[in-house]
Scaffold this active site. Sequence first.
Site, PDB file in Angstrom:
ATOM      1  CD  GLU A  24     -39.253   8.376  72.809  1.00  0.00           C
ATOM      2  OE1 GLU A  24     -38.119   8.484  73.309  1.00  0.00           O
ATOM      3  OE2 GLU A  24     -39.688   9.183  71.966  1.00  0.00           O
ATOM      4  NE  ARG A  62     -32.915  15.196  71.294  1.00  0.00           N
ATOM      5  CZ  ARG A  62     -33.098  16.353  71.945  1.00  0.00           C
ATOM      6  NH1 ARG A  62     -32.064  17.094  72.269  1.00  0.00           N
ATOM      7  NH2 ARG A  62     -34.307  16.755  72.288  1.00  0.00           N
ATOM      8  CD  GLU A  87     -32.591  12.482  76.636  1.00  0.00           C
ATOM      9  OE1 GLU A  87     -33.248  13.541  76.643  1.00  0.00           O
ATOM     10  OE2 GLU A  87     -32.509  11.727  75.661  1.00  0.00           O
TER      11      GLU A  87
END
Length: 750
Positions: free
Chosen positions: A226, A304, A706
Site C-alpha cells: 500500500e 482502526r 480483510e
Amino acid sequence: MKNIDSYTHLRGESLFVDDMMIRQDALFGLCFDSPKAHGKITKVDYSKAAALEGVERIFTYKDILGENQIGGIIPDEPLWAEDEVHFWGQPIAFIVATSEAIAKKARALIEIEIEELHVITTAKEAKEKGSFINAPRSFNLGNTSDTFKNCDYVFEGETFSNGQEHLYLETQGCYVEPKENGNIKITSSTQGPTQVQKTAAKVLGIPMHRIEVDVIRLGGGFGGKEDQATPWAVMAAVAVQHLNKPVKYMLNRHDDLRMTGKRHPYSSFFKIGLTKDLKIQGFEVEFLQNSGAAADLSPAIAERTLFHATNSYFIPNVKTTVYSCKTNLPPNTAFRGFGGPQGMFVIESAIAAAADNMGIDKATIQEANLLVENDEFSYGQIATEVQATKAWETAKEKFNLEALQKEVSDYNTQNYQTKKGISVMPIAFGISFTNTPMNHARALIHIYQDGSVGVSTGAVEMGQSVNTKMLQVAQDILGISADLVKLESTNTTRVANTSPSAASSTADLNGKAVEMACNNLIKRLQKVASTLLSKNIESITFQEGAVFIDGYKTALTWEAVIAQAMLERVALTENAHYATPIIHFDKTKEKGHPFAYHVYGTAITTITLDCLRGTYEIDAVDIVHDFGKSMNLGIDIGQVEGALAQGIGWMTMEEIAYDTDGRLLSNALSTYKVPDVFSAAKKVAVVPLETEGNPMAIKKSKAVGEPPLMYGIGSYFAIQHAVKAFNKNHKLQFNAPFTPEKVLMSLYEK
Ligand code: MTE
Ligand code: HPA
Ligand code: MOS
C-alpha cells in the site's frame, strides 16, 4: 464466473514486473542499506564500489533534485538517509550497474562507519522514554471509571501480539523507463499507483503529469504494497532522471524481509468490568503500537485499532487510547485488517481472562454481549443491519456447537496425553477507508467500434480477483458476454488520483464507478436502438448481446447498435466518479459515521493438542460468514480461506524476531515459519449467512478481503482452552503467536 486470470496463472503465463520485456540498455538497481539500527553516519566511502567495472553510478540523497521525503501521512521519512540512520535496513544509497550481480558485488565494497546510538525495539520502552510518532488518540463512550465501581467483576491484564511478515510471493519491485522530454514511466508492483506517482514527483522535483505509473497485477500485496512499494520505484526513478536509461529493481527475498515493515506488534493493557448477568459494562484499553522508525501508515492503523476495539460486542462504557510508539524497527505498515486484528485480540483476551476467573465458558460471555440493532459503537456510529446474533446463532445450529463442546469435554476426560480445545470467534469489521476523503474511485470505459469493451479503473489486481468482479459488473450492465470485456492494467494516465487498493473497499468503490459509467453508456445506446426499432426508450434493455423490447429479444444485436452509434457520432467512451455517500467522521470529537456498513460472521475452531510435544493440529474451522449477496461465491470463499490461513499463521506460528540491536533474526523462511499444507486446518467449512446485503456494497456483495482474517484469532483461544484442560494451574497468557514452544512451557508450568 472463474477468476479471469486462472488460466494464465495456472500456465505460468500471467505477467508480473519481472516478466516484462526490458530495453536492451536497461540497468539494474540495488539498495545499500544501514547495517545498524540507530546511529550517526560518520563516514561512507563509495570509491571502491564506484570503481568496479559495470557500476554506472551510486546515488545518494545529494542527487535528489526535489525533496528527500517519502512520508505519506507525516513527512518524517527520507528516501535515503542523510547523516543519521533509524533502523537496520534503512536505505542509504542506490547502486546502478549493468547487472544485478555487479550491483551486489559493489554493495559489499561500500565502507561505512556509524557512531551507534541507543536502540529501542519495543513499544513499551518507547512509551517509557516518550518516543512517539504523533499524539495519542482516544475513543470514549459513556463513563468507565464510574462503571467499574458498580461492576460485580473487574479484571485487568496485559496482552502482546507480534508483527507479521506479508510474504507476498512476488517481492517488491519496479521497472522505470525514460520517455521523451524528461517524462518517466514507472511499472510498479504497488497497491497505490497514485502514491508512487505523487511521491516520485515530489522527490524528483517535477509535476505529477510527467510521471505515468502502470500496474499489471501483483503477486500478492496484503497491505505490504500500500505504501512500501513506493521507495523502490522512486529510487529507480531518480536514477532514470539522471541517467536517461531504464532501470529495473526487483528486491531479492532477503533484502525485502530486512528492509520492509510488517504488521505492527502491539502491547496492550486492558480492564474489563462485568455485572452478574454477564453483561460487559466497562472496557478500558491502552494500546501501545510498535510503529517503527517513521510514521508510514501507523496513525491510520492506530485509528482502526480503536474502531475495532470492541469487536462485535456492545459495551456501553468504553475508553480506548492508542500510542504510536517510535522505535528503531523498519516502519511497520498496513497488513490485512489494518490494526483491526490487533484491537480484536485484546477484547477477546479480556473476555477470556474474565471467563477463566469466573469459572465459566468464554462463549457464554461473548454470546451475552453481541451487538444488536441500534447499539452505539464507541465512535458514535449506530449499528444497523446487525448480523452478529444471526451469524452466531446460525453457526451454533449449523455446526451444532453444543455437541462439539460436549465432544471436546468428553474427549478431554477420556484422554490424558492429548487434549482438545474449542473456541468461538465472532467478527464485525467496518468497511470504508477510515479516512473519509479516501473513499472515492473512477472508471474509464471504452466501447470499441466492433462492440468489444475495455475497462480501466483505479483497482489493482493482487490476487483478490477484483478484475473479475469489475468484469462481471460491466458485462452485466452492458448485457454482453464476458469475452467482449477486457480489464486493462491500472494506469495513472487513464484513471488518476486513485486511493490505494486497500481497506477491502476496492471492489465497492471501483465497481460503483464501473456501474455508473456503464449505465450512462446504456442510456445513449437505448436512444440509438429506440430510433432503429421505432420503439420508446423505456421499453429497451440490453441482454445476451442483443436488444430486448419489453423483455422480448429482438434481432438487433449489440454489435449492430454500436455500429449505428458510430455512424451517429455517439460517444462510446464514458468516465465516472463515485464517492461513498453518508460517511463522515469528526476527528476533533472522535465521533461520526465512518463506515458504509459492517461485515459480520462467526467461526468455531477446534484443535487437538499433543501435550507431550506442545504441538497442535487445527481439526476444523467452521465459519458462517456475511457475504451479503455474493456476486462470486467461489472467489469470496477463496478470500475467506486465504484470510483465515493468514490469521491462523499470525496467531500460532509466525514469529517475527529482532535482536536487541534491532537486527531482524527471522530473516529467511528457515527462521520464519508460515502456514503450509501440513499446518492448515484439516477442515474448513464456509456457510454463507443469508442476508440482504447493503446497497453501498457492489451488487450488494459485501467486501470480503480483510474481515475473515480475524477468524484466525479463534485458533489462539482454542489452543489456550486445550492447554488449560491439561494443566489446571496454567495462568492464562495473551502472548501471540502461541507457538509450540510457548504451549509446551504453559503445559508444564507449576
Ligand atoms: N488476496 C490476495 N490473493 N492477495 C492479496 O494481496 N490483499 C488483502 C485482501 N485479499 C490480498 C488479498 C488485503 S490487505 C486487502 S485490503 C484486500 O484484499 C484488497 O482488495 P479488495 O479491496 O478488492 O478486497
Ligand atoms: N484501511 C486500509 N488502508 C488504509 C486505510 C484503511 O482504513 N486508511 C488509509 N489507508
Ligand atoms: Mo489491505 S491492509 O487494506 O491493503
